[in-house]
Design a protein around this motif. Sequence first.
Motif, PDB file in Angstrom:
ATOM      1  N   LEU A 250       0.818  -1.216   0.000  1.00 35.87           N
ATOM      2  CA  LEU A 250       0.000   0.000   0.000  1.00 35.87           C
ATOM      3  C   LEU A 250       0.853   1.267   0.000  1.00 35.87           C
ATOM      4  O   LEU A 250       0.335   2.358   0.215  1.00 35.87           O
TER       5      LEU A 250
ATOM      6  N   LEU B  86       1.636   0.089  -5.425  1.00 35.58           N
ATOM      7  CA  LEU B  86       0.248   0.099  -4.972  1.00 35.58           C
ATOM      8  C   LEU B  86      -0.475  -1.112  -5.534  1.00 35.58           C
ATOM      9  O   LEU B  86      -0.577  -1.298  -6.745  1.00 35.58           O
TER      10      LEU B  86
ATOM     11  N   LEU C 103      -5.970  -2.488  -1.895  1.00 34.30           N
ATOM     12  CA  LEU C 103      -6.589  -1.204  -1.594  1.00 34.30           C
ATOM     13  C   LEU C 103      -8.108  -1.328  -1.598  1.00 34.30           C
ATOM     14  O   LEU C 103      -8.787  -0.815  -0.702  1.00 34.30           O
TER      15      LEU C 103
ATOM     16  N   GLN D 159      -9.172  -3.222   1.571  1.00 31.24           N
ATOM     17  CA  GLN D 159      -9.090  -2.381   2.760  1.00 31.24           C
ATOM     18  C   GLN D 159     -10.221  -1.350   2.788  1.00 31.24           C
ATOM     19  O   GLN D 159     -10.803  -1.084   3.832  1.00 31.24           O
TER      20      GLN D 159
END
Length: 99
Positions: free
Chosen positions: A70, A75, A80, A83
């Motif tokens: 992250l 990335l 992402l 989460q």
Amino acid sequence: MSRSHRPSLGAVLFFAVAFALGVYFTFAAVQGDFGLFRRVEIAAERDALSRDLARLEGEIAEMENLTRRLSDTYLDLDLLDQQARSILGLLRADEIVIR
């Protein structure tokens, strides 16, 4: 005339003190602060702490991996999205929530 040989008081006292010291040091070697039982307890505690350390090192490695995935330099969009869903409770427009 036969004379009975009783041990002298000094000999009896010497052997009594020697026996008492032997019992004391034997007890200390088994039950004392540095005795055999304490040594076994310390070994069991060391093994338990080693297992805890291995478990914590695994958790740290997992957290470092998630943090790296992250980060700004790398990335992971799937992570992402996961989460955002779990922490913020976000949904996509085409999803249906069943409770």
